[in-house]
Design a protein around this motif. Structure first.
Motif, PDB file in Angstrom:
ATOM      1  N   ASP A 221      75.103  90.031  93.571  1.00  0.00           N
ATOM      2  CA  ASP A 221      74.039  90.359  94.520  1.00  0.00           C
ATOM      3  C   ASP A 221      72.978  89.273  94.471  1.00  0.00           C
ATOM      4  O   ASP A 221      73.106  88.287  93.739  1.00  0.00           O
ATOM      5  N   ASP A 222      71.919  89.414  95.238  1.00  0.00           N
ATOM      6  CA  ASP A 222      70.914  88.345  95.339  1.00  0.00           C
ATOM      7  C   ASP A 222      70.145  88.124  94.050  1.00  0.00           C
ATOM      8  O   ASP A 222      69.460  87.107  93.897  1.00  0.00           O
ATOM      9  N   TYR A 223      70.246  89.061  93.108  1.00  0.00           N
ATOM     10  CA  TYR A 223      69.480  88.963  91.864  1.00  0.00           C
ATOM     11  C   TYR A 223      70.375  88.637  90.668  1.00  0.00           C
ATOM     12  O   TYR A 223      69.930  88.702  89.524  1.00  0.00           O
ATOM     13  N   GLY A 224      71.632  88.332  90.932  1.00  0.00           N
ATOM     14  CA  GLY A 224      72.540  87.936  89.860  1.00  0.00           C
ATOM     15  C   GLY A 224      73.320  89.067  89.237  1.00  0.00           C
ATOM     16  O   GLY A 224      74.059  88.855  88.276  1.00  0.00           O
ATOM     17  N   LEU A 225      73.183  90.294  89.759  1.00  0.00           N
ATOM     18  CA  LEU A 225      73.947  91.419  89.230  1.00  0.00           C
ATOM     19  C   LEU A 225      75.419  91.259  89.614  1.00  0.00           C
ATOM     20  O   LEU A 225      75.731  90.990  90.779  1.00  0.00           O
ATOM     21  N   ARG A 243      74.540  90.762  84.267  1.00  0.00           N
ATOM     22  CA  ARG A 243      73.735  90.001  85.213  1.00  0.00           C
ATOM     23  C   ARG A 243      73.774  88.515  84.870  1.00  0.00           C
ATOM     24  O   ARG A 243      73.887  88.136  83.705  1.00  0.00           O
ATOM     25  N   ASP A 245      71.555  84.980  85.318  1.00  0.00           N
ATOM     26  CA  ASP A 245      70.185  84.554  85.606  1.00  0.00           C
ATOM     27  C   ASP A 245      70.170  83.573  86.772  1.00  0.00           C
ATOM     28  O   ASP A 245      70.675  82.459  86.674  1.00  0.00           O
ATOM     29  N   LEU A 246      69.597  84.008  87.897  1.00  0.00           N
ATOM     30  CA  LEU A 246      69.495  83.152  89.071  1.00  0.00           C
ATOM     31  C   LEU A 246      68.090  82.596  89.260  1.00  0.00           C
ATOM     32  O   LEU A 246      67.763  82.066  90.318  1.00  0.00           O
ATOM     33  N   SER A 247      67.249  82.720  88.226  1.00  0.00           N
ATOM     34  CA  SER A 247      65.857  82.288  88.375  1.00  0.00           C
ATOM     35  C   SER A 247      65.716  80.770  88.387  1.00  0.00           C
ATOM     36  O   SER A 247      64.760  80.235  88.932  1.00  0.00           O
ATOM     37  N   SER A 249      66.572  77.973  90.025  1.00  0.00           N
ATOM     38  CA  SER A 249      67.158  77.719  91.334  1.00  0.00           C
ATOM     39  C   SER A 249      67.829  76.362  91.459  1.00  0.00           C
ATOM     40  O   SER A 249      68.610  76.135  92.372  1.00  0.00           O
ATOM     41  N   LEU A 255      71.615  80.930  97.288  1.00  0.00           N
ATOM     42  CA  LEU A 255      71.724  82.307  97.750  1.00  0.00           C
ATOM     43  C   LEU A 255      72.557  82.417  99.022  1.00  0.00           C
ATOM     44  O   LEU A 255      73.285  83.392  99.212  1.00  0.00           O
TER      45      LEU A 255
END
Length: 286
Positions: A221-225, A243, A245-247, A249, A255
């Motif tokens: 998903d958009d938050y890395g889940l 999850r 970590d997509l922080s 970038s 995305l």
């Protein structure tokens, strides 16, 4: 044409299967993966001489040195007697060349140098190698060669940025030389769907997770889940990571690639939809 590798014999490790070199040689080395090269000791270690042959299996980021590469060899065979550079040049009637050309990590000699080198191999090692040519490199167009090098470069950059373990389950399998047997590079938007061959579209994954991602079983998903299209027991049990970590970038998939995969492949399987068509449509309609 015969490839020559500048490789000091004393620098080999793991039973002459691994040689560590600085990272700035990467592109030149990626171009000769699969080639059998003459091994050359430069003149700062006694007389310049050829001392064997070796076939490069792969070139990967070094495990313990972030600014180095490990050259992994299928085999290294030593000559029964070193072949001095001046003698080689005389036998192949080579034209004089600038001294600095011998300092390149990879350089070339005429084809007949290979036959002369084979004569120096012990009889027990000679069988089969005399037929070993550079066939994989013959007939390659410039475009094909660049694509092959770029693909290997993206793989190494992805491993350097995201690690050697599968991003989804954490698994990794290597042999004693550090060769990755299971870790593969997954394109979130597959190349056959016009996805870019870029570190922003790739993640490391084991062979099982690679298959799951390409066939819509796993997604993000958009938050890395991590998403599961099939809620069966096999997929839900550990060691799945919950999850990613997509922080950061700059070193994770974009995305827009994750969303394209979720819309077109996740829960559906392989598709013939083209990424660029959708991207153009998105720009067209704002």
């Amino acid at each position: 044409m015969v490839f020559v590798l500048n490789a000091r014999s004393e620098k080999f490790r793991d039973n002459d299967r691994v040689l560590t070199v600085p990272i700035f040689h990467e592109v030149r080395l990626l171009a000769v993966i699969g080639a059998t090269l003459l091994l050359y000791n430069p003149r700062d270690v006694g007389q310049s001489h050829f001392y064997g042959v070796g076939r490069i299996a792969d070139v990967v980021p070094a495990r313990d040195h972030p600014r180095s590469l490990d050259i992994l060899f299928d085999f290294v065979e030593k000559f029964s007697k070193p072949l001095i550079l001046q003698e080689m040049n005389r036998l192949i009637e080579a034209k004089p060349r600038p001294f600095y050309s011998y300092s390149n990590i990879v350089w070339t000699l005429p084809e007949r140098a290979y036959g002369l080198a084979m004569e120096r191999l012990p009889n027990t090692s000679f069988v089969g190698l005399e037929e070993d040519t550079q066939d994989p490199f013959q007939g390659e167009t410039h475009k094909m060669r660049l694509a092959r090098i770029r693909s290997a470069l993206v793989r190494n950059q992805t491993i350097r940025l995201l690690g050697r373990a599968c991003l989804f389950c954490g698994a990794q399998w290597t042999d004693l030389t550090g060769r990755l047997f299971e870790t593969e590079i997954v394109h979130i938007v597959p190349l056959e769907n016009d996805g870019p061959d870029s570190v922003r579209n790739t993640v490391p994954a084991c062979r099982r997770c690679h298959f799951y991602i390409d066939n819509g079983v796993l997604g993000l998903d958009d938050y890395g889940l991590i998403l599961f299209a099939r809620p069966d027991r096999e997929l839900q049990e550990p060691p799945w990571r919950q999850r990613i970590d997509l922080s950061q970038s700059q070193i994770v998939p974009r995305l827009e690639f994750i969303r394209w995969h979720r819309k077109n492949i996740f829960g559906k399987g392989a598709t013939k939809a083209k990424y660029r068509v959708e991207l153009q449509a998105a720009y067209q309609f704002g």
